[in-house]
Design an enzyme around this catalytic site. Structure first.
Site, PDB file in Angstrom:
ATOM      1  CD  GLU A  44      -2.947   0.956   2.424  1.00  0.00           C
ATOM      2  OE1 GLU A  44      -2.739   0.105   3.300  1.00  0.00           O
ATOM      3  OE2 GLU A  44      -3.882   1.770   2.455  1.00  0.00           O
ATOM      4  CB  SER A  57      -2.240   8.655  10.764  1.00  0.00           C
ATOM      5  OG  SER A  57      -1.448   8.359  11.899  1.00  0.00           O
TER       6      SER A  57
END
Ligand code: FAD
Length: 394
Positions: A244, A379
């Site tokens: 990812e 994050s």
């Protein structure tokens, strides 16, 4: 370390450019260029065009229908696509599940699912996050209890991107309840048509609909849909997250967005002069452009290391932080350049209202939508933790 493209890579770049000029439907490129979300049809059309060309899954090995591209070819391809305003390729099947099945799936799973990802019969979504399990993913609670040759799945996933278009979801589920949380997680493939699944939309701040909540109530999933060993899902989850974060800097998007910012600053006037001549605004733009150039160079340095067989450790985290911070800063400066014209939201008929200069009507929506990029995929705070551990040995 070589930071320039080789003659072969330059030739590939020209080939990609020529292909995009010919094959990317202009109406789709125009929509993406105006900052609108591509429609489902746009994404499926572009997916099919790339598949016909054989470039949809460029990094997949040839044995599975790919081209065996290395990291530099992928970078060239993705940067050129972004510069041409092609819709982003939906990553869940191609960049996440595909590599997972190639590494951990059975021969039957590979034969069943990989061709369906390529030809678009399957649209996968990602069922990792839950309320209370985002950054701390290992605390996930959705459970799968074995019942003969089925698992019975109960629980909730959230933030499921484009789940409304998907027919399948890959999920992390809890299959063991004692011991270390990471050692009781399994990776399960679920058909979204199975009884007991409910998908509910989450509206984003700018009004868009791209994420969902998914509820599972006594959902029966055949045991052959387990990928890898039971309770070994955490290793698979981490492998997938590594994919990812590949090319996560998204330099092409920033380069394209910066070019649009420059054009905007030439069109908009303040005190009778183009904004680009305003010393304060010009200084902000120059500082951002320098950051962007530095990031592109760093990106090339890392790609060159990866292409030479070097292992990237904390570097993708650094690129994720830099790439997203720069994109958000470009969004912010564009919004400032537009001033009051950046206020409307997409529920209004923006393109016909002519409030903003042509091509910039969706600026505010883009600004708000892109708040997400420093949150998803891990994050930026979590990336900073990874950097601190990886590079400072703490
Ligand atoms: C638009 C969007 C699309 C998404 N798509 C998907 C998807 O398709 N599938 C999927 O599974 N998930 C998806 N996600 C979920 C995403 O991965 C999570 O939002 C993300 O991992 C953060 O988790 P959280 O939202 O639970 O926030 P939390 O983990 O609750 O974090 C809240 C805040 O605390 C900070 N924080 C948390 N822990 C630490 C720490 N240890 N140190 C420092 N700061 C910390 C975080 O950085 C954040 O600012 C998506 C999210 C968004 C916003």
């Amino acid at each position: 370390m070589d930071l320039a493209f080789s003659p072969e890579q330059q030739a590939f770049q020209s080939e990609v450019r020529a292909f995009l000029a010919e094959a990317l439907p202009p109406e789709i490129a125009a929509r993406v260029g105006r900052g609108e979300e591509p429609t489902r049809d746009d994404m499926e059309r572009w997916h099919a065009i790339l598949n016909d060309k054989g470039w949809l899954a460029g990094t997949w090995p040839e044995a599975f229908g790919g081209q065996g591209w290395g990291p530099i070819e992928l970078h060239i391809f993705e940067e050129e696509c972004a510069l041409a305003n092609a819709p982003r390729i939906v990553p869940f099947g191609l960049k996440m599940l595909g590599p997972v099945l190639m590494k951990f799936g059975t021969a039957e799973q590979q034969a069943e699912y990989l061709p369906r990802i390529l030809d678009g019969r399957d649209w996968w979504c990602q069922g990792y996050s839950e309320p209370g399990a985002g950054s701390d993913l290992a605390s996930l609670k959705t459970r799968a209890d074995r019942d003969g040759d089925h698992y019975i799945v109960n629980g909730q996933k959230t933030w499921t991107t484009l789940g409304q278009f998907a027919n399948r979801i890959f999920c992390l589920v809890r299959t063991k309840f004692d011991g270390k949380p990471q050692e009781g997680i399994s990776f399960l493939l679920i058909d979204l048509d199975t009884a007991g699944i409910e998908m509910r939309p989450i509206r984003l701040i700018e009004g868009g609909y791209e994420v969902n909540e998914v509820f599972f109530t006594d959902v029966r999933v055949p045991v052959e849909n387990l990928v890898g060993e039971e309770n070994a899902g955490w290793t698979i989850a981490k492998y997938l997250l590594g994919h990812e974060r590949t090319n996560i800097a998204g330099t092409g998007f920033s380069v394209q967005a910066f070019a649009q910012l420059k054009s905007l600053a030439r069109q908009v006037t303040r005190g009778g002069k183009p904004l680009i001549q305003n010393p304060l605004f010009a200084a902000r733009m120059a500082s951002l452009e320098a950051e962007l150039d530095a990031m592109r160079l760093t990106n090339m340095r890392m790609l060159s290391k990866a292409a030479a067989g070097g292992r990237l450790t904390a570097e993708p985290s650094m690129l994720k932080i830099k790439g997203t911070v720069i994109r958000q800063a470009i969004n912010d400066l564009s919004r400032r350049a537009l001033g009051p014209a950046a206020a409307p939201f997409p529920s209004e008929d923006l393109d016909n209202l002519a409030i903003a200069p042509p091509g910039h009507a969706h600026n505010a929506a883009g600004y708000f939508n892109n708040r997400k990029i420093s949150i998803y995929g891990g994050s930026n705070e979590i990336q900073r933790n990874i950097l601190a551990k990886g590079m400072m040995g703490r």
